[in-house]
Design a protein around this motif. Structure first.
Motif, PDB file in Angstrom:
ATOM      1  N   CYS A 193       0.833  -1.205   0.000  1.00 18.55           N
ATOM      2  CA  CYS A 193       0.000   0.000   0.000  1.00 18.55           C
ATOM      3  C   CYS A 193       0.865   1.251   0.000  1.00 18.55           C
ATOM      4  O   CYS A 193       0.665   2.165  -0.817  1.00 18.55           O
ATOM      5  CB  CYS A 193      -0.915  -0.036   1.226  1.00 18.55           C
ATOM      6  SG  CYS A 193      -1.639   1.544   1.673  1.00 18.55           S
ATOM      7  N   VAL A 194       1.861   1.316   0.880  1.00 21.73           N
ATOM      8  CA  VAL A 194       2.720   2.504   0.966  1.00 21.73           C
ATOM      9  C   VAL A 194       3.583   2.627  -0.290  1.00 21.73           C
ATOM     10  O   VAL A 194       3.692   3.714  -0.881  1.00 21.73           O
ATOM     11  CB  VAL A 194       3.601   2.449   2.237  1.00 21.73           C
ATOM     12  CG1 VAL A 194       4.600   3.595   2.239  1.00 21.73           C
ATOM     13  CG2 VAL A 194       2.731   2.505   3.478  1.00 21.73           C
ATOM     14  N   ALA A 195       4.174   1.494  -0.723  1.00 25.54           N
ATOM     15  CA  ALA A 195       5.070   1.552  -1.892  1.00 25.54           C
ATOM     16  C   ALA A 195       4.301   1.972  -3.136  1.00 25.54           C
ATOM     17  O   ALA A 195       4.754   2.833  -3.898  1.00 25.54           O
ATOM     18  CB  ALA A 195       5.733   0.190  -2.116  1.00 25.54           C
ATOM     19  N   MET A 196       3.126   1.396  -3.357  1.00 24.95           N
ATOM     20  CA  MET A 196       2.361   1.742  -4.558  1.00 24.95           C
ATOM     21  C   MET A 196       1.731   3.132  -4.430  1.00 24.95           C
ATOM     22  O   MET A 196       1.682   3.884  -5.394  1.00 24.95           O
ATOM     23  CB  MET A 196       1.276   0.704  -4.835  1.00 24.95           C
ATOM     24  CG  MET A 196       1.854  -0.628  -5.268  1.00 24.95           C
ATOM     25  SD  MET A 196       0.574  -1.746  -5.921  1.00 24.95           S
ATOM     26  CE  MET A 196       0.315  -1.064  -7.558  1.00 24.95           C
ATOM     27  N   GLY A 197       1.225   3.449  -3.229  1.00 29.29           N
ATOM     28  CA  GLY A 197       0.605   4.759  -3.040  1.00 29.29           C
ATOM     29  C   GLY A 197       1.613   5.881  -3.198  1.00 29.29           C
ATOM     30  O   GLY A 197       1.418   6.804  -3.990  1.00 29.29           O
ATOM     31  N   LEU A 198       2.739   5.795  -2.446  1.00 26.52           N
ATOM     32  CA  LEU A 198       3.766   6.836  -2.566  1.00 26.52           C
ATOM     33  C   LEU A 198       4.371   6.846  -3.964  1.00 26.52           C
ATOM     34  O   LEU A 198       4.670   7.912  -4.504  1.00 26.52           O
ATOM     35  CB  LEU A 198       4.879   6.616  -1.527  1.00 26.52           C
ATOM     36  CG  LEU A 198       4.660   7.204  -0.145  1.00 26.52           C
ATOM     37  CD1 LEU A 198       5.897   6.975   0.711  1.00 26.52           C
ATOM     38  CD2 LEU A 198       4.391   8.705  -0.238  1.00 26.52           C
ATOM     39  N   GLY A 199       4.541   5.648  -4.545  1.00 24.16           N
ATOM     40  CA  GLY A 199       5.064   5.573  -5.910  1.00 24.16           C
ATOM     41  C   GLY A 199       4.151   6.295  -6.880  1.00 24.16           C
ATOM     42  O   GLY A 199       4.606   7.053  -7.741  1.00 24.16           O
ATOM     43  N   GLY A 200       2.826   6.083  -6.722  1.00 29.12           N
ATOM     44  CA  GLY A 200       1.860   6.772  -7.578  1.00 29.12           C
ATOM     45  C   GLY A 200       1.899   8.278  -7.355  1.00 29.12           C
ATOM     46  O   GLY A 200       1.824   9.061  -8.307  1.00 29.12           O
ATOM     47  N   TYR A 201       2.058   8.685  -6.071  1.00 30.53           N
ATOM     48  CA  TYR A 201       2.130  10.112  -5.753  1.00 30.53           C
ATOM     49  C   TYR A 201       3.319  10.762  -6.451  1.00 30.53           C
ATOM     50  O   TYR A 201       3.185  11.788  -7.125  1.00 30.53           O
ATOM     51  CB  TYR A 201       2.246  10.294  -4.236  1.00 30.53           C
ATOM     52  CG  TYR A 201       2.391  11.730  -3.799  1.00 30.53           C
ATOM     53  CD1 TYR A 201       1.290  12.563  -3.739  1.00 30.53           C
ATOM     54  CD2 TYR A 201       3.628  12.246  -3.454  1.00 30.53           C
ATOM     55  CE1 TYR A 201       1.411  13.884  -3.355  1.00 30.53           C
ATOM     56  CE2 TYR A 201       3.767  13.568  -3.066  1.00 30.53           C
ATOM     57  CZ  TYR A 201       2.661  14.381  -3.013  1.00 30.53           C
ATOM     58  OH  TYR A 201       2.787  15.694  -2.641  1.00 30.53           O
ATOM     59  N   LEU A 202       4.485  10.131  -6.311  1.00 33.67           N
ATOM     60  CA  LEU A 202       5.678  10.728  -6.900  1.00 33.67           C
ATOM     61  C   LEU A 202       5.628  10.706  -8.428  1.00 33.67           C
ATOM     62  O   LEU A 202       6.085  11.654  -9.073  1.00 33.67           O
ATOM     63  CB  LEU A 202       6.930  10.013  -6.400  1.00 33.67           C
ATOM     64  CG  LEU A 202       7.284  10.331  -4.957  1.00 33.67           C
ATOM     65  CD1 LEU A 202       8.554   9.607  -4.564  1.00 33.67           C
ATOM     66  CD2 LEU A 202       7.465  11.835  -4.762  1.00 33.67           C
ATOM     67  N   ALA A 203       5.048   9.628  -9.002  1.00 34.63           N
ATOM     68  CA  ALA A 203       4.943   9.574 -10.464  1.00 34.63           C
ATOM     69  C   ALA A 203       4.084  10.724 -10.974  1.00 34.63           C
ATOM     70  O   ALA A 203       4.422  11.383 -11.963  1.00 34.63           O
ATOM     71  CB  ALA A 203       4.363   8.228 -10.902  1.00 34.63           C
ATOM     72  N   ALA A 204       2.958  10.987 -10.268  1.00 32.67           N
ATOM     73  CA  ALA A 204       2.071  12.081 -10.694  1.00 32.67           C
ATOM     74  C   ALA A 204       2.762  13.432 -10.515  1.00 32.67           C
ATOM     75  O   ALA A 204       2.654  14.322 -11.364  1.00 32.67           O
ATOM     76  CB  ALA A 204       0.761  12.029  -9.905  1.00 32.67           C
ATOM     77  N   ARG A 205       3.502  13.600  -9.391  1.00 31.99           N
ATOM     78  CA  ARG A 205       4.243  14.844  -9.165  1.00 31.99           C
ATOM     79  C   ARG A 205       5.313  15.044 -10.236  1.00 31.99           C
ATOM     80  O   ARG A 205       5.536  16.159 -10.725  1.00 31.99           O
ATOM     81  CB  ARG A 205       4.908  14.819  -7.778  1.00 31.99           C
ATOM     82  CG  ARG A 205       3.988  15.198  -6.638  1.00 31.99           C
ATOM     83  CD  ARG A 205       3.801  16.716  -6.566  1.00 31.99           C
ATOM     84  NE  ARG A 205       5.090  17.391  -6.446  1.00 31.99           N
ATOM     85  CZ  ARG A 205       5.720  17.620  -5.305  1.00 31.99           C
ATOM     86  NH1 ARG A 205       5.157  17.286  -4.179  1.00 31.99           N
ATOM     87  NH2 ARG A 205       6.891  18.204  -5.281  1.00 31.99           N
ATOM     88  N   THR A 206       6.015  13.951 -10.577  1.00 31.04           N
ATOM     89  CA  THR A 206       7.057  14.034 -11.600  1.00 31.04           C
ATOM     90  C   THR A 206       6.468  14.441 -12.942  1.00 31.04           C
ATOM     91  O   THR A 206       7.037  15.264 -13.661  1.00 31.04           O
ATOM     92  CB  THR A 206       7.779  12.674 -11.723  1.00 31.04           C
ATOM     93  OG1 THR A 206       8.327  12.348 -10.454  1.00 31.04           O
ATOM     94  CG2 THR A 206       8.894  12.719 -12.741  1.00 31.04           C
ATOM     95  N   ASP A 207       5.289  13.866 -13.281  1.00 34.71           N
ATOM     96  CA  ASP A 207       4.620  14.251 -14.530  1.00 34.71           C
ATOM     97  C   ASP A 207       4.336  15.748 -14.550  1.00 34.71           C
ATOM     98  O   ASP A 207       4.541  16.419 -15.561  1.00 34.71           O
ATOM     99  CB  ASP A 207       3.283  13.498 -14.678  1.00 34.71           C
ATOM    100  CG  ASP A 207       3.493  12.064 -15.112  1.00 34.71           C
ATOM    101  OD1 ASP A 207       4.642  11.690 -15.421  1.00 34.71           O
ATOM    102  OD2 ASP A 207       2.503  11.312 -15.133  1.00 34.71           O
ATOM    103  N   ALA A 208       3.845  16.282 -13.411  1.00 37.29           N
ATOM    104  CA  ALA A 208       3.497  17.702 -13.348  1.00 37.29           C
ATOM    105  C   ALA A 208       4.753  18.572 -13.483  1.00 37.29           C
ATOM    106  O   ALA A 208       4.774  19.555 -14.232  1.00 37.29           O
ATOM    107  CB  ALA A 208       2.762  18.005 -12.039  1.00 37.29           C
TER     108      ALA A 208
END
Lengths: 233, 233
Positions: A61-76
């Protein structure tokens, strides 16, 4: 607008939230199920399987959630950096940037004087000009600024919900054998139902969707079981 | 081409293979590390931690690899289905489809007679016309047909390689405490190095990239550890 089919029904584009739900649920159902099944073969005690399963769910949960957060931030961040660059280039090298607009339209058959005038029309407003380059040269769509946090919560939450389905029999029952059987049944129903819904939402054959997610879950559990049997104990 | 900066150096676009490697390695390093660390706190025996860790790596490898395979296959099916639909619509409702081409160019400032002629030029060749709609209306890029299998192998392989780094001390050492310490050190170095390289490849600040992946791994392990301590034993 000339007559044609109603626009809304024509094409399906999975919303970002649906994609996040799919990613989280699919992995959440599959990996904790496979881990619990593999440990059922290798060790006898349910409390230990529950501990390992909950630890895996928390970590996933943490790895995928934080991973998704950072991926979206990186895209922005990436979008903003590229946009600044395109804006600067349209000031420093306007002829080059106009040439690039022309090259894109030329690829689709626009030629001669029409091409020249279309390029001038696009380049007459810097905002639209940069918009055009972002979309058609770099193929970047402006990301939603609130997406990062929502994406993290959706993926992480879906992983926990998905993971608790295969683990719940081990929590509620004392014996490993029956817990494994009930876990297989729960997970099979959940995987098939999930695959069915996902296929319907994306416009693919629902039965094939159900069999595919069921196949992934079964294959992951079988391989994990074999690995645990070969190396464990 | 008019003078401008060398085109190759201007924009970074992560290749699909790099993305697959990043997805597989990040999750492979994080989740098995967190699971092993959590079980180190809850149970004493290294062989059991190794069994659970290997089972998790096997399950995660299959789930992510097959998941990546099916996602790539679904993208390819989706592209072909939408392309057939656009082709049919360009035959059945040519005026509507031309109107849509005009609406896209209008958004970027092309107007009047130039707009009309540009639309006619694009619609004069059905292949280019459909190409234009696929790219600029639906924003779909034709997927590489070989990508599905390669994507599965890359994600799955990266997950196994990533997962064996935090697990190797438990395989090679007898005591849980020292194995946990070495696993933390190995994983911290691997996560930071991986984050550094990933940030460099995507043109972001390398130190921030290293700290971010380190943070995700640490947070996942901490939460898994707390959950396992609270519910285990």
């Amino acid at each position: 607008m000339p007559p044609g089919p109603p626009h809304e029904e024509r094409h399906f584009a999975a919303s970002a939230t649906v994609r996040d739900l799919v990613i989280g649920t699919a992995d959440g159902l599959t990996v904790p199920f496979a881990l619990a099944a593999a440990l059922s073969g290798a060790v006898a005690a349910n409390p230990l399987i529950v501990t390992a399963g909950l630890a895996e769910i928390a970590a996933g949960c943490v790895a995928m959630g934080l991973g998704g957060y950072l991926a979206a931030r990186t895209d922005a961040d990436h979008y903003q950096a590229e946009r600044r660059r395109e804006e600067e280039e349209s000031r420093l090298y306007p002829e080059r940037e106009k040439w690039e607009v022309a090259a894109i339209l030329h690829r689709y058959g626009v030629r001669g004087e029409v091409l020249r005038q279309a390029v001038e029309a696009i380049a007459s407003d810097r905002r639209r000009w940069v918009d055009f380059m972002m979309r058609f040269e770099l193929e970047l769509v402006e990301p939603d600024p609130h997406r990062a946090a929502r994406s993290a919560a959706t993926i992480g939450g879906a992983y926990v919900v998905g993971g608790l389905i295969p683990l719940s029999p081990y929590i509620l029952m004392a014996e490993t054998g029956p817990a494994l059987a009930v876990s297989c049944a729960f997970t099979a129903v959940a995987l098939a139902g999930f695959g069915w819904l996902k296929a319907r939402a994306t416009g693919l054959p629902p039965l094939r969707g159900a069999l595919q997610t069921l196949g992934i879950g079964g294959a992951a559990a079988a391989v994990a079981f074999l690995v645990a049997s070969a190396f464990g104990g």
